[in-house]
Design a protein around this motif. Structure first.
Motif, PDB file in Angstrom:
ATOM      1  N   ILE A  76       0.784  -1.001   0.024  1.00  0.00           N
ATOM      2  CA  ILE A  76      -0.341  -0.155   0.122  1.00  0.00           C
ATOM      3  C   ILE A  76       0.181   1.375   0.059  1.00  0.00           C
ATOM      4  CG2 ILE A  76      -2.110   1.210   1.527  1.00  0.00           C
ATOM      5  CD1 ILE A  76      -2.563  -0.777   2.771  1.00  0.00           C
ATOM      6  N   LEU A  78       0.822   4.895   0.178  1.00  0.00           N
ATOM      7  CA  LEU A  78       0.078   6.934   0.006  1.00  0.00           C
ATOM      8  C   LEU A  78       0.243   7.903  -0.368  1.00  0.00           C
ATOM      9  CD1 LEU A  78      -2.151   6.395   3.967  1.00  0.00           C
ATOM     10  CD2 LEU A  78      -2.786   6.626   0.979  1.00  0.00           C
ATOM     11  N   VAL A 135       2.351   4.502   6.535  1.00  0.00           N
ATOM     12  CA  VAL A 135       1.704   5.205   7.072  1.00  0.00           C
ATOM     13  C   VAL A 135       3.676   5.812   6.811  1.00  0.00           C
ATOM     14  CG1 VAL A 135       3.016   6.455   9.578  1.00  0.00           C
ATOM     15  CG2 VAL A 135       0.663   5.439   9.229  1.00  0.00           C
ATOM     16  N   LEU A 138       3.902   7.694   3.568  1.00  0.00           N
ATOM     17  CA  LEU A 138       3.411   9.536   3.941  1.00  0.00           C
ATOM     18  C   LEU A 138       4.739   9.580   3.941  1.00  0.00           C
ATOM     19  CD1 LEU A 138      -0.152   8.997   5.854  1.00  0.00           C
ATOM     20  CD2 LEU A 138       0.535  10.498   3.873  1.00  0.00           C
ATOM     21  N   PHE A 142       5.060  13.916   2.571  1.00  0.00           N
ATOM     22  CA  PHE A 142       5.157  14.578   3.297  1.00  0.00           C
ATOM     23  C   PHE A 142       6.345  15.874   3.793  1.00  0.00           C
ATOM     24  CE2 PHE A 142       1.469  13.458   5.947  1.00  0.00           C
ATOM     25  CZ  PHE A 142       0.686  14.695   5.851  1.00  0.00           C
ATOM     26  N   VAL A 262      -1.380  15.325  -0.270  1.00  0.00           N
ATOM     27  CA  VAL A 262      -1.566  14.266  -0.223  1.00  0.00           C
ATOM     28  C   VAL A 262      -2.690  13.867  -0.926  1.00  0.00           C
ATOM     29  CG1 VAL A 262      -2.677  15.367   1.971  1.00  0.00           C
ATOM     30  CG2 VAL A 262      -1.805  12.924   1.912  1.00  0.00           C
ATOM     31  N   PHE A 266      -4.414  10.605  -2.137  1.00  0.00           N
ATOM     32  CA  PHE A 266      -5.617   9.745  -1.965  1.00  0.00           C
ATOM     33  C   PHE A 266      -6.117   9.210  -3.642  1.00  0.00           C
ATOM     34  CE2 PHE A 266      -5.538  11.742   2.049  1.00  0.00           C
ATOM     35  CZ  PHE A 266      -5.239  10.046   2.867  1.00  0.00           C
ATOM     36  N   LEU A 269      -4.904   6.602  -4.763  1.00  0.00           N
ATOM     37  CA  LEU A 269      -5.343   5.022  -4.524  1.00  0.00           C
ATOM     38  C   LEU A 269      -6.750   4.816  -4.886  1.00  0.00           C
ATOM     39  CD1 LEU A 269      -3.616   2.737  -2.921  1.00  0.00           C
ATOM     40  CD2 LEU A 269      -4.581   4.072  -0.886  1.00  0.00           C
ATOM     41  N   PHE A 270      -7.703   5.945  -4.798  1.00  0.00           N
ATOM     42  CA  PHE A 270      -8.967   5.351  -5.123  1.00  0.00           C
ATOM     43  C   PHE A 270      -8.894   4.893  -6.499  1.00  0.00           C
ATOM     44  CE2 PHE A 270     -10.298   9.170  -1.579  1.00  0.00           C
ATOM     45  CZ  PHE A 270     -11.230   8.108  -1.362  1.00  0.00           C
ATOM     46  N   ILE A 273      -8.131   1.832  -6.847  1.00  0.00           N
ATOM     47  CA  ILE A 273      -9.249   0.800  -5.741  1.00  0.00           C
ATOM     48  C   ILE A 273     -10.444   0.700  -6.530  1.00  0.00           C
ATOM     49  CG2 ILE A 273     -10.566   0.340  -3.641  1.00  0.00           C
ATOM     50  CD1 ILE A 273      -7.665   0.864  -2.394  1.00  0.00           C
ATOM     51  N   PHE A 325     -19.350  11.831  -3.615  1.00  0.00           N
ATOM     52  CA  PHE A 325     -18.021  11.582  -4.203  1.00  0.00           C
ATOM     53  C   PHE A 325     -18.180  10.463  -3.200  1.00  0.00           C
ATOM     54  CE2 PHE A 325     -13.884  11.218  -4.401  1.00  0.00           C
ATOM     55  CZ  PHE A 325     -13.380  10.865  -5.930  1.00  0.00           C
ATOM     56  N   GLY A 326     -18.342  11.092  -1.604  1.00  0.00           N
ATOM     57  CA  GLY A 326     -17.657   9.780  -0.483  1.00  0.00           C
ATOM     58  C   GLY A 326     -18.413   8.255  -0.555  1.00  0.00           C
ATOM     59  N   ILE A 329     -17.789   6.404  -3.659  1.00  0.00           N
ATOM     60  CA  ILE A 329     -17.222   5.688  -3.028  1.00  0.00           C
ATOM     61  C   ILE A 329     -17.283   4.335  -2.240  1.00  0.00           C
ATOM     62  CG2 ILE A 329     -15.210   5.449  -1.408  1.00  0.00           C
ATOM     63  CD1 ILE A 329     -14.399   8.227  -3.251  1.00  0.00           C
TER      64      ILE A 329
END
Lengths: 358, 309
Positions: A76, A78, A135, A138, A142, A262, A266, A269-270, A273, A325-326, A329
């Motif tokens: 995975i 991010l 993480v 991530l 950053f 970030v 996401f 990744l959306f 998936i 949108f949410g 998904i």
């Protein structure tokens, strides 16, 4: 009735191993590619190029990259936005610092730089996986955000912090109009997609999938996890980095680190998936879904509101967009956890048996 | 010396807020194995609800007392968070049982979008203030022992007390009540818990309610300090390294991890920042978490069940 493979015999290994073993698939894909190269530039207006087609192509490329890592190798990430940023800024620096470097070469060098950074941030994958790895990636996100914002060297000491490129040129082809940009992106995408598809079908792709399915078993049969995982990170970041360079140079033309925040990670990744993990085709579906949905909502929500006699304010539309949108998904994840690609193959199966399904 | 301690205390205060967010993560992860990215959105939603209810209730009911209005607003917001928790379990999680981690993660991101959208369409998207009557004025302490004394915000002090109280209550709830015991059983082993008759669905609702209440408290403290605004939703991203540092399954880990991250961020910003350019606190926490992932992947206090490769 038209979609049958009766009578198509495979008489050689090459015929057995082609990407699309069914003739109808082959012709359909060929027709789509030809239409994309010839038909679309004739039919489509400038707005559609700018707002939908060019973002769709570039994000498809990035989604393929993410899919290699997440879908094929099971790691995975991010941090996809970070690798896009690295690709974009590296290509920018190669472009302006090395005079006369061909544009395509700077794109590819940008991709290579992203691959190197990807390998570095992929090292934690040798120790941890799953959410912990998310993480760790991530951290890449950053860190690059900060580097490109604060270290002036990378932006060529631009006072505003944003960088811009102009006069894109390949050999004697000036890339100015949206059609030119579209064709450039399309060409790169087609080449890269073919590359990705073939990579996933040969030894290295099988290694990735073995690692994804069960890493201990893969190790037992002689696959080196270090090589398999880091190569997945490298290839994935190369794709994503090249997409980032295209996003910066071709789509935005002038950008700041916020373009690769970030949220972009996401979003990618959306795409992967919703489109379907472990499917090159799925990356296209996912990119199309994520790119087109917000635009559709933006266009149609006020219209729907008018039908019911409600006038929706601009803020209301953007809130409704978030909600829909949410919800979509979540709906997709519940109804089809394997993504649109799975729906597509189920549909094809049904079509093969139609109209006599039993 | 005084300056160092002031920075340290500032870091501890910031860290406490991170701890509260991380606490929400840990509670839900322990009980249902879901990594709840929507925790930040829940904090935002709860804070928005609190801010608006406390402004609306005096208008609706004609109450003058701010304490009473705030109390009613708190109860209403808490009820709202429980409704949200129930809806999330009912509409989303129940249908996603046995999916893998990435799918659940994406689902919580979807929940985050929905919550942000609903929150700002019901409550509006301006910047609001929460005024729960926290003392604002700074005080000087320890003037005798340290030269120049220490300047401390009373508000921070109250906030720390509230947080400690919350953690204490949670601890009592988890250790001493039968529901708490059931929660711990579910956290240990879903199947075993189910086989002795613990209703998983209800436990999940309860745990999301508790996480919602923690989000409410975090939202109130954060909101009364900095105002309620959209950026509150991104605190989830600040809470992530905290749970990695403390261990994903450990409540004390979340608290101590939060404090370490908070102090580390402030100290690095003040002492390292000038050397390599400001604004490093954003990634400092993540690099710290990265180091931990490499050398001690289960975190400071986590159980050693993490997937080692």
């Amino acid at each position: 009735m038209l979609y049958r493979e009766n009578g198509q015999f495979r008489t050689s290994y090459a015929a057995d191993q082609q990407i699309f073993p069914i003739a109808q698939d082959r012709w359909a894909i060929l027709a789509i590619v030809v239409f994309a190269f010839v038909g679309v530039p004739l039919l489509v207006d400038e707005y559609l190029f700018r707002a939908i087609l060019i973002p769709f192509l570039i994000l498809s490329l990035a989604a393929i990259g993410v899919n290699i890592l997440v879908g094929y190798c099971g790691q995975i990430t991010l941090g996809a936005g970070a690798f896009m940023a690295v690709g974009a800024y590296a290509a920018y620096n190669f472009h302006i610092r090395l005079d006369g470097l061909p544009l395509l070469v700077s794109f590819l060098l940008g991709g290579c730089t992203a691959a190197a950074v990807g390998i570095f941030f992929g090292i934690p994958s040798l120790r941890v996986r799953g959410l912990y790895l998310a993480v760790a990636t991530l951290a890449a996100q950053f860190f690059t955000d900060w580097v490109f914002l604060r270290v002036p060297w990378f932006t060529n000491n631009a006072s505003s912090g944003s960088v811009s490129v102009a006069n894109l040129q390949i050999l004697s082809w000036q890339i100015e109009t949206p059609t030119d940009k579209y064709l450039l992106c399309l060409t790169i995408l087609v080449v890269f997609a073919l590359l990705a598809k073939n990579m996933t079908r040969c030894a290295i792709g099988r290694q990735w999938m073995a690692i994804r399915d069960m890493d201990v078993a893969a190790e037992v049969i002689g696959i080196r996890p270090l090589f398999a995982k880091l190569s997945a990170f490298a290839v994935s970041s190369f794709f994503v980095g090249t997409a980032g360079a295209l996003w910066g140079f071709v789509h935005l033309a002038s950008w700041e680190p916020a373009a690769f925040s970030v949220d972009r990670s996401f979003q990618l990744l959306f795409m992967v998936i919703i489109g379907g993990l472990g499917s090159i085709m799925g990356s296209f579906f996912g990119a199309a879904f994520i790119v087109i949905l917000p635009i559709m909502l933006n266009q149609f929500l006020p219209a729907i509101g008018r039908v019911f006699g409600i006038s929706i304010s601009t803020a209301g539309v953007s809130h409704a967009e978030l909600i829909i949108f949410g919800v979509l998904i979540i709906f997709f994840l519940i109804k089809e956890p394997h993504g649109i690609a799975r729906m597509w193959s189920t549909g094809k199966e049904k079509l093969r048996l139609w109209p006599f399904p039993h | 010396m005084g300056f160092f301690i002031e920075t340290l205390i500032g870091g501890l205060m910031a860290g406490m807020l991170y701890s509260l967010v991380a606490l929400g993560f840990v509670l839900i992860f322990k009980a249902s194995g879901v990594f709840n990215f929507a925790q930040g959105a829940m904090v935002l939603f709860a804070a928005l609800a609190m801010a608006r209810f406390s402004a609306w209730i005096p208008e609706w009911l004609g109450i003058d007392s701010r304490l009473l209005a705030n109390g009613i607003a708190f109860i209403l917001s808490a009820a709202l968070m429980c409704v949200v928790a129930w809806l999330i379990e009912r509409l989303v999680l129940r249908h996603l049982v046995n999916q893998d981690g990435a799918t659940l993660l994406m689902a919580t991101l979807g929940i985050a979008y929905v919550l942000e959208g609903i929150g700002s369409s019901i409550f509006g998207s301006d910047i609001y203030r929460i005024d729960v009557g926290m003392p604002k004025e700074p005080v000087m302490i320890l003037e005798g022992s340290i030269e120049g004394g220490l300047l401390i915000n009373k508000e921070d002090f109250v906030a720390a007390l509230v947080a400690a109280l919350l953690v204490g209550t949670l601890w009592l709830f988890f250790q001493k009540t039968s529901t708490g015991r059931a929660l711990r059983a579910v956290a240990d082993d879903h199947q075993a818990a189910q086989s002795i008759g613990i209703p998983l669905n209800r436990i999940w609702v309860i745990v999301w309610c508790v996480a919602g209440l923690v989000a409410l408290v975090a939202g109130i403290i954060w909101g009364s300090k900095l105002g309620v605004q959209f950026s509150l939703a991104t605190v989830a991203l600040r809470g992530l390294p905290v749970v990695i540092l403390g261990g994903l399954t450990s409540i004390p880990g979340a608290i101590i991890g939060g404090l370490i991250i908070g102090v580390g961020e402030k100290l690095s910003e003040v002492y390292l920042g000038p050397l390599i350019g400001g604004g490093i606190e954003i990634w400092f926490a993540y690099q710290l978490a990265l180091v931990f992932l490499l050398f001690r992947p289960q975190g400071l206090f986590g159980e050693k069940i993490i997937d080692r490769v």
